[in-house]
Design an enzyme around this catalytic site. Structure first.
Site, short mmCIF file in Angstrom:
data_model
loop_
_atom_site.label_atom_id
_atom_site.label_comp_id
_atom_site.label_asym_id
_atom_site.label_seq_id
_atom_site.Cartn_x
_atom_site.Cartn_y
_atom_site.Cartn_z
CG PHE A 1 -1.59 2.27 -7.84
CD1 PHE A 1 -1.41 2.69 -9.14
CD2 PHE A 1 -1.25 0.98 -7.50
CE1 PHE A 1 -0.91 1.83 -10.09
CE2 PHE A 1 -0.75 0.12 -8.44
CZ PHE A 1 -0.58 0.54 -9.74
N GLY B 1 0.82 -1.21 0.00
CA GLY B 1 0.00 0.00 0.00
C GLY B 1 0.85 1.25 0.00
CG LEU B 2 2.14 3.32 3.05
CD1 LEU B 2 3.48 3.24 3.73
CD2 LEU B 2 1.33 4.45 3.64
CB CYS B 3 1.00 3.46 -3.90
SG CYS B 3 0.07 1.95 -3.78
N GLY B 4 -1.28 5.93 -2.38
CA GLY B 4 -2.43 6.77 -2.71
C GLY B 4 -3.61 5.93 -3.16
#
Lengths: 81, 310
Positions: free
Chosen positions: B94, B89-92
């Protein structure tokens, strides 16, 4: 003549050469400069590019294409050896 | 107004978070670079394959090759849908965007009375569909952010077999198209039946030139007419079609991997920026609070001294 060897991931070889010996589906095929336009399937085996920048590759699947002074080896699997 | 000590603690915590997001931004920037190189590196192969297939293809071949079989007149009944998401995760937004696109497509298909086999790649998609308790045909998380052609082959092989056997009428992939590092629209691509690429490109500018209308105007212009073909056009087409399908899947995997890093970099940059803004505000508030405390203490001391004098 100009030779490129292309695998799905990247272009493995790109440069001038005097001769190419490739494993076609039914046996070895040799390509010299001024070859007629040619398209054949590849089997598996050793691909040898000689003269200019030499290179040896283990290839399987795909095709080989000769157009004008261009040789393109587009193989499904390519390993440099 | 908040107490200075609490403010100090928040400032420290945000500073730490900012360090992490800043580092992740740098890491994704370098990973993005490499993933981008892979996307570019995969292009010559795709182009070469597309050119040759475009040259060899003729519309009347559709019935002879199982991979070109168009769905029957009574419509498609069963579609394989492959959704590619990231493992991390931690990709907005996406993954959320990819999942939304997949759900949109699924609703569209189900609206037409088509049943769907869902194949998931990547943890994020898997956990979403686990949450919604939807049956899933296959799932895998081992591909990660360095997909290889072998991964694509493994993924596509069973789908091609099912398509050829007639249990699936079409196969589609939902992936993030990598237009640039900031533009990665989720896209649905139909990989089966094969839509042959147009024959409008020529190698090395030699031989005959085909116009852009190559698809409508046919045989005399086709490059294959000038080739020595071994074993035969049909046989070549037959063994290259699976490679083409596989390559499309590979492209989807590689582009999604690059898009993931792009999305993560943007998300982390935004996080770093807003952490900076928050820090500014908190520091200002903290200093004001600190000053207020000092002023008050002074006032108390002065007041106390006055009182003693009196």
């Amino acid at each position: 003549m100009h030779v490129t060897v292309i695998s799905p991931e990247r272009t493995v070889f790109d440069g001038p050469a005097d001769a190419v010996v490739a494993p076609a589906y039914d046996g070895q095929v040799g390509i010299l400069p001024r070859h007629a336009p040619f398209l054949t399937l590849l089997g598996s085996g050793m691909l040898t590019v000689s003269g200019g920048e030499a290179g040896r590759f283990r290839v399987a699947g795909g095709f080989l294409q000769v157009v004008g002074d261009e040789v393109r080896v587009v193989a499904d699997r390519v390993e440099i050896s | 107004m908040a107490k200075p000590r609490e403010l100090r603690r928040r400032i420290r915590s945000i500073q730490n978070t900012r360090k992490i997001t800043k580092t992740m931004e740098l890491v994704s920037t370098s990973k993005l670079k490499r993933a981008q190189d892979r996307v570019v590196g995969a292009r010559p192969y795709a182009r070469a394959l597309a050119e040759v297939l475009g040259d060899l293809y003729a519309p009347d071949l559709a019935e002879r090759f199982p991979l070109l079989r168009q769905p029957a007149a009574d419509g498609t009944k069963r579609v394989g849908l492959v959704l590619i998401t990231s493992n991390r995760g931690l990709c907005g937004a996406f993954n959320a965007n990819l999942i939304r696109e997949a759900r949109r497509r699924m609703q569209e298909l189900e609206g037409q009375g088509v049943s769907i086999d869902l194949h998931l790649v990547g943890k994020k998609g898997i956990s979403y569909f686990k949450f919604t308790k939807r049956a899933v045909a296959s799932q895998r998380t081992d591909i990660g952010d360095k997909p290889t052609a072998a991964h694509a082959a493994e993924l596509v092989a069973p789908l091609m077999a099912q398509f050829q056997a007639g249990t699936l009428d079409a196969v589609e992939v939902v992936f993030a198209q990598f237009k640039s590092a900031v533009s990665t629209p989720p896209t649905t691509l139909r990989i089966l039946p094969v839509t042959p690429p147009r024959a409008d490109r020529r190698l090395g500018g030699s031989a005959v030139s085909t116009g852009t209308d190559a698809l409508s105007a046919q045989p005399p212009n086709r490059l294959s007419a000038y080739y020595i073909l071994k074993p035969s056009a049909d046989a070549i087409l037959e063994s290259l079609l699976p490679l083409y399908v596989r390559n499309q899947m590979f492209r989807a995997l590689v582009e999604t991997a690059a898009a993931e890093h792009g999305a993560r970099r943007t998300a982390m940059k935004n996080a770093t920026d807003s952490a900076g803004d928050m820090l500014d505000l908190l520091r200002r508030t903290y200093n004001r609070a600190r000053q207020a405390v000092i002023t008050q203490e002074l006032a108390e001391i002065v007041g106390g001294a006055e009182a003693l004098k009196g």
